[in-house]
Design an enzyme around this catalytic site. Structure first.
Site, PDB file in Angstrom:
ATOM      1  N   SER A   1      -6.547   0.515  -0.399  1.00  0.00           N
ATOM      2  CA  SER A   1      -5.132   0.155  -0.333  1.00  0.00           C
ATOM      3  C   SER A   1      -4.236   1.063  -1.158  1.00  0.00           C
ATOM      4  CB  SER A   1      -4.955  -1.289  -0.804  1.00  0.00           C
ATOM      5  OG  SER A   1      -5.554  -1.486  -2.077  1.00  0.00           O
TER       6      SER A   1
ATOM      7  N   HIS B   1      -0.270  -3.560  -6.731  1.00  0.00           N
ATOM      8  CA  HIS B   1      -0.333  -2.309  -5.996  1.00  0.00           C
ATOM      9  C   HIS B   1       0.935  -1.504  -6.280  1.00  0.00           C
ATOM     10  CE1 HIS B   1      -3.424  -4.471  -3.686  1.00  0.00           C
ATOM     11  NE2 HIS B   1      -3.867  -3.273  -3.366  1.00  0.00           N
TER      12      HIS B   1
END
Length: 267
Positions: free
Chosen positions: A43, A249
């Protein structure tokens, strides 16, 4: 109700799905572009957290704000295969992404390793449980980094080299999550934040060693993210947020200001 308990209760729904957290001589950007560029990994390479996801990427959530997409747009490689995917491990990258490589591939980027050691689960434990559980979870992840992860990375890197024997391969690391003694007034303790940062350092060290053994180029992103960690007041990382998969993230700024320069300097 304690500050920790209140914050954890408010975060339970958000973190329930966080676990979905993918020897050639160095080539210049122009020569690598001439041979085509393939972006592999998890990711952090697909761009989860950065928004603007490509409609055909599904749950892989490949973003037009991700560093591979930005680099390709600026350098116009002869071909560009963006196959990084949210949740990818070393084994799933090896099993599901390497078909994009060929003997003519000139440049490869990859991030992998964080999901192998369950780093998303670690963050869930740290947010929803007490300090002792958090530190134990971090310790377990570090043990996996030191004992089982090297073989997974070695196998993946060997497969990449076999599929793309002429490629310049850039392996990127992961940022530290927290600025210590920073602006956060709730949530994890300073001891927990320090332990998580240390685990990131261990993870990066293991990845760097395996990349060197494979003859690949390792590029750290720690310097680029310094001053932009969580608790810095100018974070390039999402904390607990909605949609849930964006939590922990890089934001678009973290991709363009952190990962892209780190990749560009090594590509």
């Amino acid at each position: 109700m304690s500050v920790r308990r209140f914050w954890a209760s408010a975060s339970t729904l958000v973190l329930a799905a966080v676990a979905a957290l993918g020897v050639a001589q160095p080539a210049s950007a122009s020569s690598a572009a001439a041979g085509g560029y393939v972006a592999l990994g998890d990711s952090y390479s697909s761009g989860v957290g950065a928004g603007s996801y490509l409609s055909d990427s599904g749950d892989c959530r490949r973003s037009t704000n991700a560093y591979p997409y930005l680099w390709a747009a600026a350098n116009s490689p002869s071909s560009f295969a963006f196959v990084a995917c949210s949740g990818a491990t070393t084994s799933s990258v090896a099993g599901g992404q390497l078909g994009a490589l060929s003997s003519s591939t000139g440049l490869v980027s990859v991030t992998a390793g964080g999901n192998d050691v369950g780093f998303a689960d670690v963050m869930q434990d740290c947010v929803l449980s007490g300090e002792a559980t958090c530190l134990s979870s971090v310790s377990s992840a570090v043990s996996q980094m030191q004992n089982s992860l090297p073989s997974g990375l070695s196998s993946l890197y060997g497969s990449i080299r076999s599929r793309a024997p002429q490629a310049h391969v850039v392996v990127l690391g992961y940022p530290r999550f927290y600025q210590l003694s920073g602006s956060c007034v709730a949530g994890l303790s300073e001891k927990e934040r320090a332990a998580i940062n240390n685990a990131s350092d261990v993870l990066n060290g293991v990845i760097a060693n395996q990349a060197a053994d494979a003859g690949f180029t390792f590029s750290s992103v720690v310097d680029e993210f310094t001053g932009h960690e969580l608790c810095s007041g100018a974070a390039w990382l999402n904390s607990v947020t909605l949609p849930v998969y964006n939590s922990y993230h890089p934001k678009a700024a973290g991709q363009s200001g952190g990962y892209l320069p780190a990749f560009r300097s090594a590509a």
